[in-house]
Design a protein around this motif. Structure first.
Motif, PDB file in Angstrom:
ATOM      1  N   GLY A  93      -7.546  13.782  -7.364  1.00  0.00           N
ATOM      2  CA  GLY A  93      -8.049  13.363  -6.059  1.00  0.00           C
ATOM      3  C   GLY A  93      -7.381  14.010  -4.862  1.00  0.00           C
ATOM      4  N   VAL A  94      -6.584  15.042  -5.090  1.00  0.00           N
ATOM      5  CA  VAL A  94      -5.884  15.714  -3.994  1.00  0.00           C
ATOM      6  C   VAL A  94      -6.826  16.701  -3.315  1.00  0.00           C
ATOM      7  N   THR A  95      -6.882  16.627  -2.003  1.00  0.00           N
ATOM      8  CA  THR A  95      -7.615  17.610  -1.219  1.00  0.00           C
ATOM      9  C   THR A  95      -6.596  18.624  -0.714  1.00  0.00           C
ATOM     10  N   ILE A  96      -6.763  19.848  -1.141  1.00  0.00           N
ATOM     11  CA  ILE A  96      -5.808  20.893  -0.785  1.00  0.00           C
ATOM     12  C   ILE A  96      -6.591  22.077  -0.219  1.00  0.00           C
ATOM     13  N   GLU A  97      -6.135  22.567   0.910  1.00  0.00           N
ATOM     14  CA  GLU A  97      -6.858  23.612   1.631  1.00  0.00           C
ATOM     15  C   GLU A  97      -6.080  24.921   1.612  1.00  0.00           C
ATOM     16  N   GLU A  98      -6.816  26.014   1.504  1.00  0.00           N
ATOM     17  CA  GLU A  98      -6.190  27.334   1.572  1.00  0.00           C
ATOM     18  C   GLU A  98      -5.770  27.605   3.012  1.00  0.00           C
ATOM     19  N   ARG A  99      -4.572  28.169   3.179  1.00  0.00           N
ATOM     20  CA  ARG A  99      -4.101  28.514   4.520  1.00  0.00           C
ATOM     21  C   ARG A  99      -4.921  29.678   5.057  1.00  0.00           C
ATOM     22  N   ALA A 100      -5.131  29.660   6.353  1.00  0.00           N
ATOM     23  CA  ALA A 100      -5.918  30.725   6.992  1.00  0.00           C
ATOM     24  C   ALA A 100      -5.124  31.994   7.131  1.00  0.00           C
ATOM     25  N   LEU A 123      -1.276  35.537 -12.638  1.00  0.00           N
ATOM     26  CA  LEU A 123      -0.719  34.612 -11.661  1.00  0.00           C
ATOM     27  C   LEU A 123      -1.802  33.860 -10.882  1.00  0.00           C
ATOM     28  N   PRO A 124      -2.858  34.524 -10.382  1.00  0.00           N
ATOM     29  CA  PRO A 124      -3.919  33.774  -9.685  1.00  0.00           C
ATOM     30  C   PRO A 124      -4.577  32.722 -10.582  1.00  0.00           C
ATOM     31  N   GLU A 125      -4.684  32.999 -11.866  1.00  0.00           N
ATOM     32  CA  GLU A 125      -5.259  32.024 -12.791  1.00  0.00           C
ATOM     33  C   GLU A 125      -4.348  30.803 -12.943  1.00  0.00           C
ATOM     34  N   LEU A 126      -3.046  31.024 -12.990  1.00  0.00           N
ATOM     35  CA  LEU A 126      -2.099  29.906 -13.075  1.00  0.00           C
ATOM     36  C   LEU A 126      -2.134  29.065 -11.807  1.00  0.00           C
ATOM     37  N   VAL A 127      -2.260  29.713 -10.652  1.00  0.00           N
ATOM     38  CA  VAL A 127      -2.418  28.985  -9.389  1.00  0.00           C
ATOM     39  C   VAL A 127      -3.699  28.161  -9.442  1.00  0.00           C
ATOM     40  N   ALA A 128      -4.788  28.760  -9.910  1.00  0.00           N
ATOM     41  CA  ALA A 128      -6.070  28.047 -10.004  1.00  0.00           C
ATOM     42  C   ALA A 128      -5.994  26.869 -10.972  1.00  0.00           C
ATOM     43  N   LEU A 129      -5.320  27.026 -12.100  1.00  0.00           N
ATOM     44  CA  LEU A 129      -5.152  25.925 -13.048  1.00  0.00           C
ATOM     45  C   LEU A 129      -4.369  24.770 -12.410  1.00  0.00           C
ATOM     46  N   THR A 130      -3.355  25.111 -11.632  1.00  0.00           N
ATOM     47  CA  THR A 130      -2.563  24.093 -10.949  1.00  0.00           C
ATOM     48  C   THR A 130      -3.405  23.375  -9.902  1.00  0.00           C
ATOM     49  N   LEU A 131      -4.181  24.124  -9.135  1.00  0.00           N
ATOM     50  CA  LEU A 131      -5.070  23.515  -8.137  1.00  0.00           C
ATOM     51  C   LEU A 131      -6.096  22.603  -8.805  1.00  0.00           C
ATOM     52  N   VAL A 151       0.858  -1.177   0.000  1.00  0.00           N
ATOM     53  CA  VAL A 151       0.000   0.000   0.000  1.00  0.00           C
ATOM     54  C   VAL A 151       0.898   1.231   0.000  1.00  0.00           C
ATOM     55  N   THR A 152       0.778   2.041  -1.002  1.00  0.00           N
ATOM     56  CA  THR A 152       1.576   3.264  -1.074  1.00  0.00           C
ATOM     57  C   THR A 152       0.645   4.440  -1.306  1.00  0.00           C
ATOM     58  N   THR A 153       1.150   5.619  -1.044  1.00  0.00           N
ATOM     59  CA  THR A 153       0.367   6.811  -1.329  1.00  0.00           C
ATOM     60  C   THR A 153       0.823   7.382  -2.664  1.00  0.00           C
ATOM     61  N   MET A 154      -0.039   8.167  -3.240  1.00  0.00           N
ATOM     62  CA  MET A 154       0.264   8.828  -4.501  1.00  0.00           C
ATOM     63  C   MET A 154       1.376   9.843  -4.274  1.00  0.00           C
ATOM     64  N   ARG A 155       2.233  10.037  -5.278  1.00  0.00           N
ATOM     65  CA  ARG A 155       3.281  11.060  -5.227  1.00  0.00           C
ATOM     66  C   ARG A 155       3.107  12.002  -6.401  1.00  0.00           C
ATOM     67  N   ILE A 156       2.954  13.274  -6.072  1.00  0.00           N
ATOM     68  CA  ILE A 156       2.807  14.309  -7.097  1.00  0.00           C
ATOM     69  C   ILE A 156       3.795  15.423  -6.792  1.00  0.00           C
ATOM     70  N   VAL A 157       4.480  15.887  -7.835  1.00  0.00           N
ATOM     71  CA  VAL A 157       5.357  17.049  -7.697  1.00  0.00           C
ATOM     72  C   VAL A 157       4.819  18.153  -8.601  1.00  0.00           C
ATOM     73  N   VAL A 158       4.695  19.346  -8.016  1.00  0.00           N
ATOM     74  CA  VAL A 158       4.417  20.549  -8.796  1.00  0.00           C
ATOM     75  C   VAL A 158       5.762  21.257  -8.900  1.00  0.00           C
ATOM     76  N   LEU A 159       6.291  21.292 -10.120  1.00  0.00           N
ATOM     77  CA  LEU A 159       7.637  21.794 -10.374  1.00  0.00           C
ATOM     78  C   LEU A 159       7.565  23.153 -11.056  1.00  0.00           C
TER      79      LEU A 159
END
Length: 182
Positions: free
Chosen positions: A175-182, A160-168, A21-29
């Motif tokens: 299937g990645v759950t990613i949360e905005e920092r408070a 830049l915000p659009e590129l961040v949104a495209l990456t998200l 059982v392994t977890t997925m590995r993703i790199v945003v480069l």
């Protein structure tokens, strides 16, 4: 890695099945030279993601700068590699582009990014060793300026915000759950 034993009473020891059982590995480069205005957009996107979003352990944000072969080990055996960079493709300045699937090999046949040759070499080396990412996505933007300077051009900075949104979006599609920092 976790080894799980599916042993059931009454079975012989040789009948045991083991599951890895392994977890997925993703790199945003993020690639780019931050000394040449829009050339550094990939690095700026990764910086924005690392500062503004809490990624799970299976996702790594990497500032690749202008490096290539030095990242060989970091890019081994990935489920997904998401590359963010400036991409020259005869589009209007500050036009975003997302390349996936069959479009990615075409990206490497024509020189659209200054870092493409180095990244192409890294991915080819990984392919030869059987350790290439299962999937590669390129998120880019047509540069508006490549002059000496550490600031993005106003046109690219506005996107830049659009590129961040495209990456998200690409992360969430995997299937990645990613949360905005408070």
């Amino acid at each position: 890695m976790i080894w799980r034993n599916s042993f059931h009473p009454g079975r012989r020891d040789t009948d045991r099945a083991f599951f890895l059982v392994t977890t997925m590995r993703i790199v945003v480069l993020g690639l780019g030279n931050i000394l040449l205005s829009d050339e550094g957009v990939g690095v700026r996107v990764v910086e924005a993601l690392a500062a503004g979003w809490q990624a799970p352990d299976e996702v790594e944000f990497v500032d690749g700068g202008t490096c290539a072969m030095e990242m060989l080990e970091q890019l081994e055996d990935l489920d997904a590699l998401i590359v963010v960079d400036c991409v020259r493709g005869n589009r209007a300045p500050a036009t975003p582009v997302v390349l996936k699937g069959a479009e990615v090999p075409v990206f490497f046949r024509t020189k659209l990014s200054p870092h493409q040759a180095g990244l192409s070499d890294v991915l080819a080396s990984l392919e030869l060793t059987g350790r290439a990412p299962q999937e590669t996505v390129i998120i880019g933007i047509e540069p508006a300026a490549l002059a000496l300077g550490m600031e993005l051009s106003p046109a690219v900075a506005a996107r830049l915000p659009e590129l961040v949104a495209l990456t998200l979006t690409e992360l969430r599609a995997r299937g990645v759950t990613i949360e905005e920092r408070a």
